[in-house]
Design an enzyme around this catalytic site. Structure first.
Site, mmCIF file in Angstrom:
data_model
loop_
_atom_site.group_PDB
_atom_site.id
_atom_site.type_symbol
_atom_site.label_atom_id
_atom_site.label_comp_id
_atom_site.label_asym_id
_atom_site.label_seq_id
_atom_site.Cartn_x
_atom_site.Cartn_y
_atom_site.Cartn_z
ATOM 1 N N LEU A 16 0.957 -1.220 -0.270
ATOM 2 C CA LEU A 16 -0.041 -0.050 0.053
ATOM 3 C C LEU A 16 1.028 1.358 0.045
ATOM 4 O O LEU A 16 1.822 1.153 0.886
ATOM 5 C CB LEU A 16 -0.884 0.080 1.138
ATOM 6 C CG LEU A 16 -1.720 1.456 1.669
ATOM 7 C CD1 LEU A 16 -3.034 0.977 2.575
ATOM 8 C CD2 LEU A 16 -0.946 2.341 2.509
ATOM 9 N N ASN A 17 0.472 2.338 -0.774
ATOM 10 C CA ASN A 17 1.055 3.445 -0.565
ATOM 11 C C ASN A 17 -0.081 4.749 -0.555
ATOM 12 O O ASN A 17 -0.847 4.370 0.260
ATOM 13 C CB ASN A 17 2.201 3.985 -1.533
ATOM 14 C CG ASN A 17 2.322 3.912 -2.984
ATOM 15 O OD1 ASN A 17 1.719 2.835 -3.554
ATOM 16 N ND2 ASN A 17 2.675 5.142 -3.607
ATOM 17 N N ASP A 18 0.162 5.757 -1.368
ATOM 18 C CA ASP A 18 -0.939 6.782 -1.033
ATOM 19 C C ASP A 18 -2.277 6.561 -0.898
ATOM 20 O O ASP A 18 -3.024 5.792 -1.558
ATOM 21 C CB ASP A 18 -0.751 8.017 -2.218
ATOM 22 C CG ASP A 18 0.811 7.884 -2.676
ATOM 23 O OD1 ASP A 18 1.648 7.516 -2.030
ATOM 24 O OD2 ASP A 18 1.003 8.888 -3.562
ATOM 25 N N GLN A 34 -3.311 3.560 -3.153
ATOM 26 C CA GLN A 34 -2.350 2.999 -4.309
ATOM 27 C C GLN A 34 -1.988 1.636 -3.826
ATOM 28 O O GLN A 34 -1.331 1.358 -2.879
ATOM 29 C CB GLN A 34 -0.850 3.699 -4.198
ATOM 30 C CG GLN A 34 -1.198 5.012 -5.057
ATOM 31 C CD GLN A 34 -1.162 5.081 -6.535
ATOM 32 O OE1 GLN A 34 -0.180 4.859 -7.135
ATOM 33 N NE2 GLN A 34 -2.210 5.108 -7.113
ATOM 34 N N TYR A 77 -1.597 6.003 -11.068
ATOM 35 C CA TYR A 77 -1.053 6.756 -10.135
ATOM 36 C C TYR A 77 -2.173 7.840 -9.355
ATOM 37 O O TYR A 77 -3.328 7.766 -9.592
ATOM 38 C CB TYR A 77 0.108 7.661 -10.509
ATOM 39 C CG TYR A 77 1.326 7.052 -10.758
ATOM 40 C CD1 TYR A 77 1.142 5.338 -10.643
ATOM 41 C CD2 TYR A 77 2.712 7.425 -11.194
ATOM 42 C CE1 TYR A 77 2.510 4.536 -10.703
ATOM 43 C CE2 TYR A 77 3.631 6.683 -10.990
ATOM 44 C CZ TYR A 77 3.520 5.212 -10.896
ATOM 45 O OH TYR A 77 4.864 4.516 -10.899
ATOM 46 N N SER A 78 -1.613 8.391 -8.218
ATOM 47 C CA SER A 78 -2.376 9.077 -7.330
ATOM 48 C C SER A 78 -3.211 10.175 -7.923
ATOM 49 O O SER A 78 -3.005 10.707 -8.820
ATOM 50 C CB SER A 78 -1.509 9.673 -6.138
ATOM 51 O OG SER A 78 -1.178 8.603 -5.447
ATOM 52 N N ARG A 136 2.261 14.869 -11.913
ATOM 53 C CA ARG A 136 1.232 13.580 -11.530
ATOM 54 C C ARG A 136 0.530 14.117 -10.139
ATOM 55 O O ARG A 136 0.750 15.257 -9.527
ATOM 56 C CB ARG A 136 1.813 12.434 -11.166
ATOM 57 C CG ARG A 136 3.042 12.493 -10.203
ATOM 58 C CD ARG A 136 3.737 11.169 -10.044
ATOM 59 N NE ARG A 136 4.837 11.208 -9.117
ATOM 60 C CZ ARG A 136 5.946 11.264 -9.691
ATOM 61 N NH1 ARG A 136 6.299 11.121 -11.052
ATOM 62 N NH2 ARG A 136 7.122 11.380 -8.804
ATOM 63 N N ASP A 137 -0.394 13.470 -9.817
ATOM 64 C CA ASP A 137 -1.193 13.392 -8.641
ATOM 65 C C ASP A 137 -2.408 14.651 -8.550
ATOM 66 O O ASP A 137 -2.241 15.556 -7.758
ATOM 67 C CB ASP A 137 -0.389 13.340 -7.296
ATOM 68 C CG ASP A 137 0.811 12.603 -7.323
ATOM 69 O OD1 ASP A 137 0.549 11.625 -8.164
ATOM 70 O OD2 ASP A 137 1.794 12.929 -6.776
ATOM 71 N N GLU A 191 5.172 16.036 -4.816
ATOM 72 C CA GLU A 191 4.210 15.317 -5.333
ATOM 73 C C GLU A 191 2.983 15.498 -4.323
ATOM 74 O O GLU A 191 2.973 16.355 -3.363
ATOM 75 C CB GLU A 191 4.709 13.790 -4.866
ATOM 76 C CG GLU A 191 5.898 13.298 -5.735
ATOM 77 C CD GLU A 191 6.526 11.981 -5.252
ATOM 78 O OE1 GLU A 191 6.441 11.272 -6.248
ATOM 79 O OE2 GLU A 191 6.768 11.613 -4.408
HETATM 80 C C1 FRU Z 1 3.975 9.340 -3.807
HETATM 81 C C2 FRU Z 1 3.597 8.809 -5.309
HETATM 82 C C3 FRU Z 1 3.000 9.895 -6.247
HETATM 83 C C4 FRU Z 1 2.570 8.679 -7.127
HETATM 84 C C5 FRU Z 1 2.550 7.583 -6.391
HETATM 85 C C6 FRU Z 1 2.853 6.271 -7.266
HETATM 86 O O1 FRU Z 1 4.186 8.463 -2.854
HETATM 87 O O2 FRU Z 1 5.253 8.789 -5.885
HETATM 88 O O3 FRU Z 1 3.790 10.837 -6.747
HETATM 89 O O4 FRU Z 1 1.398 8.907 -7.813
HETATM 90 O O5 FRU Z 1 3.302 7.586 -5.297
HETATM 91 O O6 FRU Z 1 2.436 5.143 -6.536
#
Ligand code: FRU
Length: 428
Positions: A16-18, A34, A77-78, A136-137, A191
């Site tokens: 898991l991330n964002d 994510q 992505y995010s 991104r994001d 980011e």
């Molecule tokens: C931040 C990031 C975002 C990107 C996502 C990819 O942690 O690098 O900039 O969209 O994670 O998983």
């Protein structure tokens, strides 16, 4: 029993991330994150979907957005979520890699009328001139009857900035330029930008990538929507969270108007992440608990959403003085210590997490999991009023002085279950 948290969002398996796409839609809270099915940070990211009635009990809805189209083939992505009328819209980055390792980026839209099925509408924003593909994001919000979007960016000069867009229909977006003063140091990439517009004051939240580390920062300022510029009030931003394991936070306004923030309870170098003991259990990382943002004395504070009061069980009110030991059955715990009146005090949670306050100095130590000793963080605070600690099997979040300062850590508790408190005077 394992180390998976009880009241935090974490994956049953995988990485898991964002947090992504946060919104309250038709009464229910939606959170995506994510996700990758294996415990490895790199891969074609998926948006995993969770739903809750109360911000505490989450049910996993499976994959929300999967990279299936040409414009997102190497990862969804995010991004963020907004609701309007009967629709729920997701904005996210379509990540595309070519055979030479080059990168393309598309800011995409997906919409839903039921919060279950999301229909992809494809890219709505293409990379403007002047930026590298580290773009991104997208985060979208409404202000003055129009839609605004910020996108995290790196300029051709390899400097971090935030690109601003405006729209009247969520589909056609006009680029307004860089939102941040380029004479300031925004690292080499910003980011997950976010603008928490809290009425009289605005706060820019950004996960700044700099040579000396990547951190979630907050800058107070004024958003000039006419000019499309964010004017910061003070030169230096502050860390949104001073723990080691916090990154990529995102805020949203719920149906009652609360501004709620959730972050990634993770981050760090690859080796640091992969050394964490939950990898052996087949999963890695969690999201933070939802925190309500509010302003006190002109500063942004974070407090756990009030819903957490409803799940208190086996509540014990203790008047402590001198040495106190609190027996624990599990490490899913909330501790609230009030009326501390700046006395010398210490808390020890199973020898894994220790908090000391003495003489304006707050010291927090977190035990290493794969070597001897502790990592520590030390901050000056002029007075200590209260501390609220949320532990959940493998996580620790510490809110000091009504959330003026917050510290988020991975904390891998062992069998030692007790909490030790040492205080000079009576505390409650
Ligand atoms: C931040 C990031 C975002 C990107 C996502 C990819 O942690 O690098 O900039 O969209 O994670 O998983």
């Amino acid at each position: 029993m394992g180390m998976r948290p009880n009241y935090h969002i974490s994956p049953k398996h995988g990485f898991l991330n964002d947090p992504n796409g946060l919104a309250q839609f038709q009464g229910k809270y939606h959170v995506f994150y994510q996700w990758l099915p294996d415990v490895v940070p790199q891969g074609n990211k998926i948006w995993r979907h969770c739903v809750s009635e109360d911000l505490i009990h989450w049910s996993d809805q499976g994959c929300g957005l999967k990279p299936e189209e040409w414009y997102e083939k190497n990862g969804c992505y995010s991004g963020s979520g907004i609701t309007e009328g009967d629709s729920y819209y997701l904005f996210y980055t379509g990540n595309v890699r070519d055979s030479e390792g080059g990168r393309e980026t598309y800011q995409c839209l997906a919409s839903s009328s039921d919060g279950v099925n999301f229909h992809k509408e494809g890219p709505v924003v293409y990379l403007p001139e002047g930026y590298t593909p580290h773009f991104r994001d997208p985060k979208v919000w409404k202000k003055n009857g129009r839609w605004w979007m910020v996108v995290g960016a790196q300029t051709k000069e390899l400097k971090g900035n935030v690109a601003l867009f405006v729209s009247d229909d969520l589909k056609k977006w006009q680029w307004k330029g860089n939102m941040l003063d380029s004479s300031m140091d925004w690292g080499y990439m910003c980011e997950c930008p976010d603008l928490a517009d809290m009425g009289e004051r605005q706060f820019l939240i950004v996960s700044r990538q700099k040579e000396d580390g990547c951190k979630g920062m907050v800058f107070a300022g004024i958003m000039d929507y006419e000019q499309g510029r964010f004017h910061i009030s003070e030169d230096t931003g502050v860390l949104l969270d001073e723990g080691f394991d916090f990154y990529a936070p995102q805020s949203f306004a719920d149906e009652s108007g609360r501004c709620i923030l959730i972050g990634w309870l993770g981050a760090g170098e690859l080796e640091y992440q992969m050394s964490q003991p939950t990898v052996e259990e087949g999963w890695l990382h969690a999201l933070t608990i939802p925190r309500e943002l509010f302003i006190q004395n002109g500063k942004l504070h974070q407090r756990p959403v009030k819903e957490f009061e409803r799940i208190r069980r086996h509540e014990r009110v203790i008047e402590a003085e001198g040495y106190t030991f609190i027996d624990q059955e599990t490490w899913s715990v909330e501790l609230l210590a009030e009326q501390l009146s700046s006395q010398k005090i210490s808390f020890n949670f199973g020898n894994v997490l220790k908090i000391y306050f003495d003489n304006n100095n707050l010291l927090i130590q977190r035990k290493h999991w794969n070597m001897k000793g502790y990592d520590e963080v030390q901050v000056e605070i002029s007075e200590l009023e209260n501390i609220q600690v949320f532990l959940d099997q493998s996580t620790a979040e510490i809110f000091v002085n009504n959330g003026e300062k917050v510290f988020t850590f991975k904390a891998f508790f062992t069998d030692e279950k007790g909490i030790e408190i040492e205080s000079e005077q009576t505390i409650l």
